[in-house]
Write a protein that holds these residues in place. Sequence first.
Motif, PDB file in Angstrom:
ATOM      1  N   SER A 233       3.492  -0.965  -8.091  1.00  0.00           N
ATOM      2  CA  SER A 233       2.198  -0.348  -8.359  1.00  0.00           C
ATOM      3  C   SER A 233       1.111  -0.817  -7.397  1.00  0.00           C
ATOM      4  N   ARG A 234       1.454  -1.676  -6.463  1.00  0.00           N
ATOM      5  CA  ARG A 234       0.480  -2.220  -5.518  1.00  0.00           C
ATOM      6  C   ARG A 234       0.965  -2.024  -4.085  1.00  0.00           C
ATOM      7  N   VAL A 235       0.014  -1.970  -3.152  1.00  0.00           N
ATOM      8  CA  VAL A 235       0.323  -1.948  -1.722  1.00  0.00           C
ATOM      9  C   VAL A 235      -0.180  -3.266  -1.157  1.00  0.00           C
ATOM     10  N   ALA A 236       0.715  -4.068  -0.625  1.00  0.00           N
ATOM     11  CA  ALA A 236       0.353  -5.381  -0.083  1.00  0.00           C
ATOM     12  C   ALA A 236      -0.204  -5.206   1.328  1.00  0.00           C
ATOM     13  N   ALA A 237      -1.506  -5.409   1.483  1.00  0.00           N
ATOM     14  CA  ALA A 237      -2.152  -5.237   2.787  1.00  0.00           C
ATOM     15  C   ALA A 237      -1.644  -6.246   3.798  1.00  0.00           C
ATOM     16  N   GLY A 238      -1.181  -7.382   3.358  1.00  0.00           N
ATOM     17  CA  GLY A 238      -0.693  -8.418   4.255  1.00  0.00           C
ATOM     18  C   GLY A 238       0.714  -8.166   4.773  1.00  0.00           C
ATOM     19  N   GLU A 239       1.387  -7.189   4.205  1.00  0.00           N
ATOM     20  CA  GLU A 239       2.750  -6.858   4.628  1.00  0.00           C
ATOM     21  C   GLU A 239       2.699  -5.608   5.496  1.00  0.00           C
ATOM     22  N   GLY A 240       2.922  -5.786   6.788  1.00  0.00           N
ATOM     23  CA  GLY A 240       2.820  -4.683   7.734  1.00  0.00           C
ATOM     24  C   GLY A 240       3.719  -3.512   7.408  1.00  0.00           C
TER      25      GLY A 240
ATOM     26  N   ALA B 140      -2.320   3.496  10.546  1.00  0.00           N
ATOM     27  CA  ALA B 140      -2.238   2.216   9.842  1.00  0.00           C
ATOM     28  C   ALA B 140      -3.627   1.614   9.675  1.00  0.00           C
ATOM     29  N   ALA B 141      -4.491   1.823  10.652  1.00  0.00           N
ATOM     30  CA  ALA B 141      -5.868   1.313  10.548  1.00  0.00           C
ATOM     31  C   ALA B 141      -6.607   2.001   9.399  1.00  0.00           C
ATOM     32  N   ASP B 142      -6.421   3.320   9.269  1.00  0.00           N
ATOM     33  CA  ASP B 142      -7.030   4.043   8.142  1.00  0.00           C
ATOM     34  C   ASP B 142      -6.480   3.527   6.810  1.00  0.00           C
ATOM     35  N   ALA B 143      -5.183   3.250   6.772  1.00  0.00           N
ATOM     36  CA  ALA B 143      -4.573   2.723   5.549  1.00  0.00           C
ATOM     37  C   ALA B 143      -5.169   1.366   5.193  1.00  0.00           C
ATOM     38  N   ARG B 144      -5.322   0.492   6.171  1.00  0.00           N
ATOM     39  CA  ARG B 144      -5.927  -0.829   5.910  1.00  0.00           C
ATOM     40  C   ARG B 144      -7.376  -0.686   5.443  1.00  0.00           C
ATOM     41  N   ASN B 145      -8.116   0.244   6.048  1.00  0.00           N
ATOM     42  CA  ASN B 145      -9.496   0.477   5.618  1.00  0.00           C
ATOM     43  C   ASN B 145      -9.550   0.961   4.181  1.00  0.00           C
ATOM     44  N   LEU B 146      -8.620   1.849   3.811  1.00  0.00           N
ATOM     45  CA  LEU B 146      -8.576   2.322   2.427  1.00  0.00           C
ATOM     46  C   LEU B 146      -8.267   1.187   1.460  1.00  0.00           C
ATOM     47  N   ILE B 147      -7.334   0.327   1.829  1.00  0.00           N
ATOM     48  CA  ILE B 147      -6.979  -0.799   0.967  1.00  0.00           C
ATOM     49  C   ILE B 147      -8.177  -1.712   0.782  1.00  0.00           C
ATOM     50  N   ALA B 148      -8.929  -1.942   1.862  1.00  0.00           N
ATOM     51  CA  ALA B 148     -10.118  -2.791   1.771  1.00  0.00           C
ATOM     52  C   ALA B 148     -11.192  -2.144   0.905  1.00  0.00           C
ATOM     53  N   LYS B 149     -11.307  -0.820   0.985  1.00  0.00           N
ATOM     54  CA  LYS B 149     -12.363  -0.108   0.271  1.00  0.00           C
ATOM     55  C   LYS B 149     -12.006   0.148  -1.187  1.00  0.00           C
ATOM     56  N   VAL B 150     -10.770   0.601  -1.448  1.00  0.00           N
ATOM     57  CA  VAL B 150     -10.368   1.051  -2.779  1.00  0.00           C
ATOM     58  C   VAL B 150      -9.672  -0.046  -3.580  1.00  0.00           C
ATOM     59  N   GLY B 151      -8.990  -0.941  -2.888  1.00  0.00           N
ATOM     60  CA  GLY B 151      -8.182  -1.955  -3.551  1.00  0.00           C
ATOM     61  C   GLY B 151      -6.719  -1.659  -3.292  1.00  0.00           C
ATOM     62  N   ASN B 152      -5.826  -2.383  -3.926  1.00  0.00           N
ATOM     63  CA  ASN B 152      -4.407  -2.215  -3.614  1.00  0.00           C
ATOM     64  C   ASN B 152      -3.625  -1.454  -4.678  1.00  0.00           C
ATOM     65  N   ASP B 153      -4.297  -0.824  -5.614  1.00  0.00           N
ATOM     66  CA  ASP B 153      -3.630  -0.006  -6.618  1.00  0.00           C
ATOM     67  C   ASP B 153      -3.084   1.255  -5.965  1.00  0.00           C
TER      68      ASP B 153
ATOM     69  N   PHE C 275       3.022   3.303   3.893  1.00  0.00           N
ATOM     70  CA  PHE C 275       1.971   4.048   3.208  1.00  0.00           C
ATOM     71  C   PHE C 275       1.278   5.006   4.182  1.00  0.00           C
ATOM     72  N   ALA C 276       0.985   4.539   5.378  1.00  0.00           N
ATOM     73  CA  ALA C 276       0.315   5.370   6.380  1.00  0.00           C
ATOM     74  C   ALA C 276       1.191   6.547   6.787  1.00  0.00           C
ATOM     75  N   ARG C 277       2.475   6.299   7.048  1.00  0.00           N
ATOM     76  CA  ARG C 277       3.403   7.361   7.426  1.00  0.00           C
ATOM     77  C   ARG C 277       3.564   8.390   6.309  1.00  0.00           C
TER      78      ARG C 277
END
Length: 62
Positions: free
Chosen positions: A14-21, A35-48, A27-29
Amino acid sequence: MADNKAKRGGADRSRVAAGEGYEVNYFARKHGISAADARNLIAKVGNDRNKLNAAAAQVRKR
């Protein structure tokens, strides 16, 4: 704390680990974003994962 790959289950799925490339890249694919957009989303929305899926759909529409 490192992600223990031996412990898999509902809580981990149920989570996306931002620290795991590999998780960020998957998730990005999956959503057709960078991948940068995916990391930005994780930072903005959280890892749910459910919230991230909805946010990625909005990013993709742009």
